[in-house]
Motif scaffolding. Structure first.
Motif, mmCIF file in Angstrom:
data_model
loop_
_atom_site.group_PDB
_atom_site.id
_atom_site.type_symbol
_atom_site.label_atom_id
_atom_site.label_comp_id
_atom_site.label_asym_id
_atom_site.label_seq_id
_atom_site.Cartn_x
_atom_site.Cartn_y
_atom_site.Cartn_z
ATOM 1 N N ALA A 192 22.764 55.316 -59.161
ATOM 2 C CA ALA A 192 22.669 56.639 -58.543
ATOM 3 C C ALA A 192 23.773 57.587 -58.992
ATOM 4 O O ALA A 192 23.681 58.794 -58.789
ATOM 5 C CB ALA A 192 22.693 56.501 -57.022
ATOM 6 N N ARG A 193 24.814 57.043 -59.607
ATOM 7 C CA ARG A 193 25.940 57.874 -60.040
ATOM 8 C C ARG A 193 26.328 57.468 -61.450
ATOM 9 O O ARG A 193 26.228 56.318 -61.833
ATOM 10 C CB ARG A 193 27.164 57.672 -59.148
ATOM 11 C CG ARG A 193 26.923 57.934 -57.696
ATOM 12 C CD ARG A 193 28.190 57.640 -56.913
ATOM 13 N NE ARG A 193 27.917 57.570 -55.499
ATOM 14 C CZ ARG A 193 28.571 58.285 -54.600
ATOM 15 N NH1 ARG A 193 29.507 59.117 -54.963
ATOM 16 N NH2 ARG A 193 28.289 58.159 -53.325
ATOM 17 N N SER A 194 26.822 58.417 -62.175
ATOM 18 C CA SER A 194 27.396 58.072 -63.472
ATOM 19 C C SER A 194 28.879 58.405 -63.413
ATOM 20 O O SER A 194 29.277 59.363 -62.756
ATOM 21 C CB SER A 194 26.710 58.838 -64.601
ATOM 22 O OG SER A 194 26.907 60.229 -64.439
ATOM 23 N N ALA A 195 29.659 57.581 -64.061
ATOM 24 C CA ALA A 195 31.102 57.802 -64.059
ATOM 25 C C ALA A 195 31.658 57.306 -65.382
ATOM 26 O O ALA A 195 31.297 56.210 -65.834
ATOM 27 C CB ALA A 195 31.757 57.051 -62.897
ATOM 28 N N PRO A 196 32.539 58.079 -65.996
ATOM 29 C CA PRO A 196 33.156 57.624 -67.247
ATOM 30 C C PRO A 196 34.031 56.397 -66.999
ATOM 31 O O PRO A 196 34.727 56.302 -65.986
ATOM 32 C CB PRO A 196 34.004 58.821 -67.681
ATOM 33 C CG PRO A 196 33.537 59.984 -66.870
ATOM 34 C CD PRO A 196 32.954 59.420 -65.612
ATOM 35 N N LEU A 197 33.974 55.459 -67.923
ATOM 36 C CA LEU A 197 34.725 54.216 -67.793
ATOM 37 C C LEU A 197 36.205 54.444 -67.493
ATOM 38 O O LEU A 197 36.753 53.752 -66.621
ATOM 39 C CB LEU A 197 34.546 53.349 -69.036
ATOM 40 C CG LEU A 197 35.225 51.984 -69.007
ATOM 41 C CD1 LEU A 197 34.748 51.154 -67.818
ATOM 42 C CD2 LEU A 197 34.988 51.248 -70.312
ATOM 43 N N PRO A 198 36.906 55.385 -68.156
ATOM 44 C CA PRO A 198 38.329 55.559 -67.838
ATOM 45 C C PRO A 198 38.578 55.916 -66.368
ATOM 46 O O PRO A 198 39.564 55.466 -65.783
ATOM 47 C CB PRO A 198 38.764 56.699 -68.760
ATOM 48 C CG PRO A 198 37.801 56.647 -69.900
ATOM 49 C CD PRO A 198 36.495 56.216 -69.282
ATOM 50 N N CYS A 219 23.227 57.888 -51.106
ATOM 51 C CA CYS A 219 23.706 58.867 -52.082
ATOM 52 C C CYS A 219 22.520 59.691 -52.572
ATOM 53 O O CYS A 219 21.441 59.151 -52.789
ATOM 54 C CB CYS A 219 24.362 58.130 -53.258
ATOM 55 S SG CYS A 219 24.871 59.204 -54.594
ATOM 56 N N LYS A 220 22.755 60.971 -52.755
ATOM 57 C CA LYS A 220 21.724 61.859 -53.306
ATOM 58 C C LYS A 220 22.354 62.691 -54.403
ATOM 59 O O LYS A 220 23.395 63.310 -54.205
ATOM 60 C CB LYS A 220 21.178 62.776 -52.218
ATOM 61 C CG LYS A 220 20.151 63.772 -52.711
ATOM 62 C CD LYS A 220 19.673 64.661 -51.572
ATOM 63 C CE LYS A 220 18.705 65.687 -52.085
ATOM 64 N NZ LYS A 220 18.254 66.560 -50.991
ATOM 65 N N THR A 221 21.740 62.679 -55.562
ATOM 66 C CA THR A 221 22.225 63.503 -56.670
ATOM 67 C C THR A 221 21.740 64.936 -56.443
ATOM 68 O O THR A 221 20.569 65.163 -56.163
ATOM 69 C CB THR A 221 21.690 62.966 -58.004
ATOM 70 O OG1 THR A 221 22.138 61.619 -58.155
ATOM 71 C CG2 THR A 221 22.197 63.803 -59.173
ATOM 72 N N LEU A 222 22.652 65.865 -56.556
ATOM 73 C CA LEU A 222 22.313 67.289 -56.358
ATOM 74 C C LEU A 222 22.245 68.018 -57.691
ATOM 75 O O LEU A 222 22.823 67.663 -58.649
ATOM 76 C CB LEU A 222 23.345 67.946 -55.458
ATOM 77 C CG LEU A 222 23.524 67.285 -54.091
ATOM 78 C CD1 LEU A 222 24.623 67.983 -53.319
ATOM 79 C CD2 LEU A 222 22.213 67.332 -53.314
#
Length: 166
Positions: free
Chosen positions: A43-49, A163-166
């Motif tokens: 549901a979320r994307s996040a950069p590895l660092p 979680c909801k992506t906006l």
């Protein structure tokens, strides 16, 4: 905590569990950073660092707080996994005492061999020693293997984070 589990595919080596020390901090940080991306849901994307930096903050918080660290290791391969449990963090809703497993990880090539189950059992034993009535943890919905492990160990869903992506 000096018990062992059968090594299975570990060339018949025994996997020993022991209480972690400050000397294990580098291993925890390394394995935690390498596996932290598994905690990011679809549901979320996040950069590895950023994910790794957030793991570092979690590890620092846990090591600076009252905690129990359990290390799984073999004589042949060294450390293979850990469970890091906070033991003075009450439930945020009820206020009841609990052990909270802040993070648990097993080396990717050592998974599916009972190590996580043994780490979980050891964390629960540590909670019992401290007379904590509950053990809690969070798991990403997408992590089917971990959810199955926890369900088989008797864990039930208490709350859900939506979680909801906006």
């Amino acid at each position: 905590m000096a018990h062992a589990i059968a090594g299975g595919d570990f060339l018949n080596a025994q996997i020993a569990l022991r209480r972690g020390t400050a000397a294990d901090r580098a291993f925890v940080r390394d394995l935690g950073r390498r596996t932290s991306i598994d905690s990011v849901s679809a549901a979320r994307s996040a950069p590895l660092p950023i994910v790794e930096a957030n793991f570092d903050r979690l590890a620092d918080y846990a090591f600076d707080s009252s905690h129990e660290l359990v290390i799984a290791e073999s004589e042949l391969d060294g450390p293979l996994g850990f469970a890091l449990m906070l033991d003075a963090l009450p439930d945020e809703v009820s206020g009841l005492a609990q052990g909270f497993i802040a993070y648990m990880a097993v080396e990717p090539d050592a998974r599916r061999r009972g190590i996580a189950n043994a780490l979980l059992a050891a964390a629960e034993a540590a909670a019992r020693e401290r007379r904590l009535p509950h053990v809690a943890l969070m798991v990403t919905e997408d992590n089917t293997a971990a959810r199955e492990l926890y369900a088989a160990a008797g864990y039930v869903t208490e709350r859900r984070l939506l979680c909801k992506t906006l």
